[in-house]
Design a protein around this motif. Sequence first.
Motif, PDB file in Angstrom:
ATOM      1  N   ASN A   1       0.808  -1.226   0.000  1.00 32.47           N
ATOM      2  CA  ASN A   1       0.000   0.000   0.000  1.00 32.47           C
ATOM      3  C   ASN A   1       0.838   1.272   0.000  1.00 32.47           C
ATOM      4  OD1 ASN A   1       1.018  -0.180   2.562  1.00 32.47           O
ATOM      5  ND2 ASN A   1      -0.951  -0.464   3.583  1.00 32.47           N
ATOM      6  N   ASN A   2       2.166   1.191   0.204  1.00 29.96           N
ATOM      7  CA  ASN A   2       3.020   2.393   0.176  1.00 29.96           C
ATOM      8  C   ASN A   2       3.819   2.494  -1.114  1.00 29.96           C
ATOM      9  OD1 ASN A   2       4.850   0.333   0.601  1.00 29.96           O
ATOM     10  ND2 ASN A   2       6.184   1.599   1.896  1.00 29.96           N
ATOM     11  N   GLY A   3       3.487   1.683  -2.106  1.00 29.22           N
ATOM     12  CA  GLY A   3       4.152   1.782  -3.395  1.00 29.22           C
ATOM     13  C   GLY A   3       5.336   0.868  -3.585  1.00 29.22           C
ATOM     14  N   ALA A   4       5.743   0.133  -2.543  1.00 32.55           N
ATOM     15  CA  ALA A   4       6.857  -0.808  -2.678  1.00 32.55           C
ATOM     16  C   ALA A   4       6.410  -2.026  -3.484  1.00 32.55           C
ATOM     17  CB  ALA A   4       7.365  -1.234  -1.302  1.00 32.55           C
ATOM     18  N   VAL A   5       7.347  -2.561  -4.267  1.00 29.66           N
ATOM     19  CA  VAL A   5       7.065  -3.728  -5.105  1.00 29.66           C
ATOM     20  C   VAL A   5       8.098  -4.806  -4.787  1.00 29.66           C
ATOM     21  CG1 VAL A   5       6.870  -4.606  -7.461  1.00 29.66           C
ATOM     22  CG2 VAL A   5       6.097  -2.279  -6.930  1.00 29.66           C
TER      23      VAL A   5
ATOM     24  N   ASP B   1       2.320 -15.240   5.272  1.00 31.43           N
ATOM     25  CA  ASP B   1       1.007 -15.401   5.894  1.00 31.43           C
ATOM     26  C   ASP B   1      -0.050 -14.860   4.938  1.00 31.43           C
ATOM     27  OD1 ASP B   1       1.231 -12.674   6.029  1.00 31.43           O
ATOM     28  OD2 ASP B   1       1.250 -12.531   8.211  1.00 31.43           O
ATOM     29  N   PRO B   2      -1.342 -15.127   5.184  1.00 33.50           N
ATOM     30  CA  PRO B   2      -2.388 -14.678   4.247  1.00 33.50           C
ATOM     31  C   PRO B   2      -2.465 -13.164   4.081  1.00 33.50           C
ATOM     32  CG  PRO B   2      -3.229 -16.403   5.684  1.00 33.50           C
ATOM     33  CD  PRO B   2      -1.883 -16.028   6.229  1.00 33.50           C
ATOM     34  N   GLN B   3      -1.951 -12.400   5.072  1.00 31.95           N
ATOM     35  CA  GLN B   3      -1.972 -10.946   4.961  1.00 31.95           C
ATOM     36  C   GLN B   3      -0.765 -10.403   4.188  1.00 31.95           C
ATOM     37  OE1 GLN B   3      -2.202 -12.565   7.960  1.00 31.95           O
ATOM     38  NE2 GLN B   3      -4.437 -12.441   8.148  1.00 31.95           N
ATOM     39  N   LEU B   4       0.135 -11.290   3.750  1.00 34.50           N
ATOM     40  CA  LEU B   4       1.337 -10.920   2.997  1.00 34.50           C
ATOM     41  C   LEU B   4       2.261 -10.009   3.797  1.00 34.50           C
ATOM     42  CD1 LEU B   4      -0.355 -10.070  -0.446  1.00 34.50           C
ATOM     43  CD2 LEU B   4       0.385 -12.312   0.406  1.00 34.50           C
ATOM     44  N   GLU B   5       2.217 -10.104   5.130  1.00 35.99           N
ATOM     45  CA  GLU B   5       2.993  -9.212   5.990  1.00 35.99           C
ATOM     46  C   GLU B   5       4.160  -9.906   6.674  1.00 35.99           C
ATOM     47  OE1 GLU B   5       0.227  -7.494   8.707  1.00 35.99           O
ATOM     48  OE2 GLU B   5      -0.433  -5.958   7.287  1.00 35.99           O
ATOM     49  N   ASN B   6       4.145 -11.212   6.779  1.00 35.50           N
ATOM     50  CA  ASN B   6       5.209 -11.958   7.442  1.00 35.50           C
ATOM     51  C   ASN B   6       5.584 -13.160   6.585  1.00 35.50           C
ATOM     52  OD1 ASN B   6       5.452 -10.819  10.440  1.00 35.50           O
ATOM     53  ND2 ASN B   6       3.272 -10.857   9.879  1.00 35.50           N
ATOM     54  N   GLY B   7       6.895 -13.442   6.555  1.00 36.85           N
ATOM     55  CA  GLY B   7       7.333 -14.599   5.807  1.00 36.85           C
ATOM     56  C   GLY B   7       8.645 -14.375   5.109  1.00 36.85           C
ATOM     57  N   LEU B   8       8.946 -15.277   4.177  1.00 41.97           N
ATOM     58  CA  LEU B   8      10.239 -15.304   3.522  1.00 41.97           C
ATOM     59  C   LEU B   8      10.064 -15.336   2.014  1.00 41.97           C
ATOM     60  CD1 LEU B   8      13.361 -15.646   3.865  1.00 41.97           C
ATOM     61  CD2 LEU B   8      12.951 -18.128   3.787  1.00 41.97           C
ATOM     62  N   LEU B   9      10.842 -14.460   1.308  1.00 38.71           N
ATOM     63  CA  LEU B   9      10.874 -14.466  -0.150  1.00 38.71           C
ATOM     64  C   LEU B   9      12.281 -14.831  -0.592  1.00 38.71           C
ATOM     65  CD1 LEU B   9       9.064 -11.735   0.847  1.00 38.71           C
ATOM     66  CD2 LEU B   9       8.562 -11.726  -1.597  1.00 38.71           C
ATOM     67  N   ARG B  10      12.410 -15.763  -1.546  1.00 38.55           N
ATOM     68  CA  ARG B  10      13.720 -16.220  -2.016  1.00 38.55           C
ATOM     69  C   ARG B  10      13.953 -15.733  -3.444  1.00 38.55           C
ATOM     70  NH1 ARG B  10      11.330 -20.397   0.693  1.00 38.55           N
ATOM     71  NH2 ARG B  10      12.420 -21.180   2.547  1.00 38.55           N
ATOM     72  N   GLY B  11      15.262 -15.449  -3.737  1.00 38.56           N
ATOM     73  CA  GLY B  11      15.588 -14.902  -5.051  1.00 38.56           C
ATOM     74  C   GLY B  11      14.784 -13.649  -5.319  1.00 38.56           C
TER      75      GLY B  11
ATOM     76  N   GLY C   1       4.680  -6.628   8.315  1.00 41.63           N
ATOM     77  CA  GLY C   1       4.297  -5.701   7.263  1.00 41.63           C
ATOM     78  C   GLY C   1       5.036  -4.381   7.317  1.00 41.63           C
ATOM     79  N   ARG C   2       5.998  -4.265   8.264  1.00 39.02           N
ATOM     80  CA  ARG C   2       6.738  -3.010   8.433  1.00 39.02           C
ATOM     81  C   ARG C   2       8.198  -3.153   8.006  1.00 39.02           C
ATOM     82  NH1 ARG C   2       7.533   0.647  13.979  1.00 39.02           N
ATOM     83  NH2 ARG C   2       9.271   1.901  13.173  1.00 39.02           N
ATOM     84  N   TYR C   3       8.836  -4.235   8.424  1.00 39.63           N
ATOM     85  CA  TYR C   3      10.256  -4.413   8.154  1.00 39.63           C
ATOM     86  C   TYR C   3      10.466  -5.427   7.035  1.00 39.63           C
ATOM     87  CZ  TYR C   3      10.671  -2.252  12.762  1.00 39.63           C
ATOM     88  OH  TYR C   3      10.563  -1.405  13.839  1.00 39.63           O
ATOM     89  N   SER C   4      11.444  -5.108   6.194  1.00 40.15           N
ATOM     90  CA  SER C   4      11.914  -6.055   5.181  1.00 40.15           C
ATOM     91  C   SER C   4      13.416  -6.209   5.377  1.00 40.15           C
ATOM     92  CB  SER C   4      11.613  -5.549   3.768  1.00 40.15           C
ATOM     93  OG  SER C   4      10.223  -5.417   3.562  1.00 40.15           O
ATOM     94  N   GLN C   5      13.847  -7.422   5.727  1.00 44.12           N
ATOM     95  CA  GLN C   5      15.258  -7.695   5.966  1.00 44.12           C
ATOM     96  C   GLN C   5      15.825  -8.424   4.755  1.00 44.12           C
ATOM     97  OE1 GLN C   5      16.404  -8.931  10.020  1.00 44.12           O
ATOM     98  NE2 GLN C   5      14.211  -9.055  10.459  1.00 44.12           N
TER      99      GLN C   5
END
Length: 697
Positions: free
Chosen positions: A77-81, A90-100, A121-125
């Motif tokens: 919702n803040n324009g990040a892709v 999770d179903p809210q797309l706020e917690n979890g792991l993305l690879r590659g 849904g706030r931090y992306s490491q």
Amino acid sequence: MRWLVPILFWFFATPVLSQGVASLVADSISIENGDRLIASGGVEAFFGDQTMTAEQVIFDQTTDQLDIVGPIVIRTNNGAVFTAERATLDPQLENGLLRGARLVLNQQIQLAANQINRVDGRYSQLYKSAVTSCQVCGTEIPLWQIRAERVIHDQVERQLYFQNATLRIRNIPILWIPRLRLPDPTLERATGFLIPRIRTTDRLSTGIKVPYYITVGDHSDLTLIPYLSTETRTLEARYRQAFLTGEIEVNLAVSEDTLRPDITRGYIVAEGSFELPSDFKLEFDIENATDPAYLLEYGYSSKDRLDSALAISRIRDSDFFTGSLTYYETLRDDETNSTLPPVVADLSYERRLRNVLGGLLNWRLDADAIAREADGADAGRDLSRVGTEVSWHRNWISGTGLVTSSDVRLGADFFRISDDPTFDESQFRVTSSATVVLSYPLISRTEYSQNLLEPLVAVSFRNVTGDPTPNEDSTRPELDAGNLLWPDRLPGQDVAETGMSTAIGLRWTHRTTAGRQARLTFGKVYQESANLAFNQGSGLDGTVSDWLIAAQLDLFDGLRFDGRVLLSDNGETTLATAGLDWETERLDLAANYIWQTSDQDLRTEAISEWSFDTAYRISDKWKVEFDGRYDVVADEPTRASLGLEWRNECTIVDLTVSRRFTSSTNIEPSTDFGLSIELTGFSAGGSIAGPARRCNN
């Protein structure tokens, strides 16, 4: 066939629903073992303001997780892709792991990493990441990138935190930074370092400026700029604050250098403006420097006189008020503060009434004063004046097309003069004038243009009653198209024209339907008696003035020309000025020339000088700037500068070189080199990026 599940997993247990649910669209949807939903083929999921596209999504009710197969695109919702090959969220797309994965912020900064952890849904490491704002085509290496062991993006604070970061240019390590914080592209203001700049001068050697920006609340900020070289230690500062009804800005610097090791050098410039009740406006500025050479040597300003002023004004439809108090300080070798004069005060009120006897009635009340510190005739003279004037103006147009304009004025002034024995201490003066201007406009029209020819005659009589007063505010009069028909061509109030005068003129105006325009004015003034206030360079000395020739041209593609020439009856030039402005999409040019004859009262040599300021955009990436000033009489340049800029979507390189050729007791000629390299994309308040290159498929 496309399947739509408006409320994702509506048939599952309520714990899922209690967290908020998503809508999902896919080519096929199936359910396994009653607790696994599998959506395949062109999957689109919507959760609040967030959207996701993927090739396959598997929802496991027992783990309350989404197992997603890419290519994956998540838009927050803040324009990040986010893009990734695989993800577990999770179903809210706020917690979890993305690879590659890859994170793109505001379509400017892209962060690539082996994996990205989403937290609340706030931090992306991001781990083992590469960050750049350059266009990356395939697997090629960008112009610059920041590689870091870990990067954390705080979506709420809109900050990027780097750990063990290395700046690379064409993949060559340039700078290692253990910890680094940068604003993301959506943040307009953030405390932190700004773009450094390298400066090299003959006098101060090579140094570097490293600005540090500090936010001070929502409406003010402070920028500290240490400037260090082998010859100087300087701290520059800028403070800005916005108020509900105004704003202030303060710029200052303090230096210790080898040029003047005996003193601490510096300057301050403060300015502000405020809207006051009843349509009044308050403005002020303060200027001061420790020594005459400081501003030029450090490149802060080329002013040779400083002025500190306090002014209040109000402009309305029918009246105008202004008052100001100004203190001048000279930086010139041939002047002293005591004789400038340093203190000047002005106060003026003007009232306008319409339709009075069919014309315009104007009433003016004003006062002004100057004060000097020195004593003795002329050099230490102080003067103050209070005056008032009533004027009436009206135009008539006869049935034959003759235009008659009348102007009648009556004024009185009281002068107070001190520290000058050549004038009485108190003086009173009454002035009256009457002017009639006749013009006979002749118009011709075609389908595409219009021509207007106006013969002009102005007859004026002006009477002055009272003793002579010193001339403080009309020392540089000149004949021009604006005062040709006026009864008094002296710009100030201390002295006035007297007697009969007649002005003749011819004005031609050409306009086209394409918006182009040309105007030529010719004129001459005949006076009953000579006025000593008109010097040789004014074109008005003696009883017969020089011929005035003035031209204004507004041509194609933003090209404008303005010129004026004063010619004596024997063909000699008294004054010639020319100005050329040309603005196009690629070119911005301003050029000026002046020639003025010598004057025994003001200068022993003629003035002849060129000046120009131009910028040309060679392409979308390259721009060159050049400006200079040349003294034709001395046959040498006064100053010159050259600037070269290159920019693309992620970098701006600015190189400048300037040379000041003049010298004096306090100033020596010097050359100044400047270089700055800006990595764009961080913070919304940064510079505008250049064009992005295209990737070849």
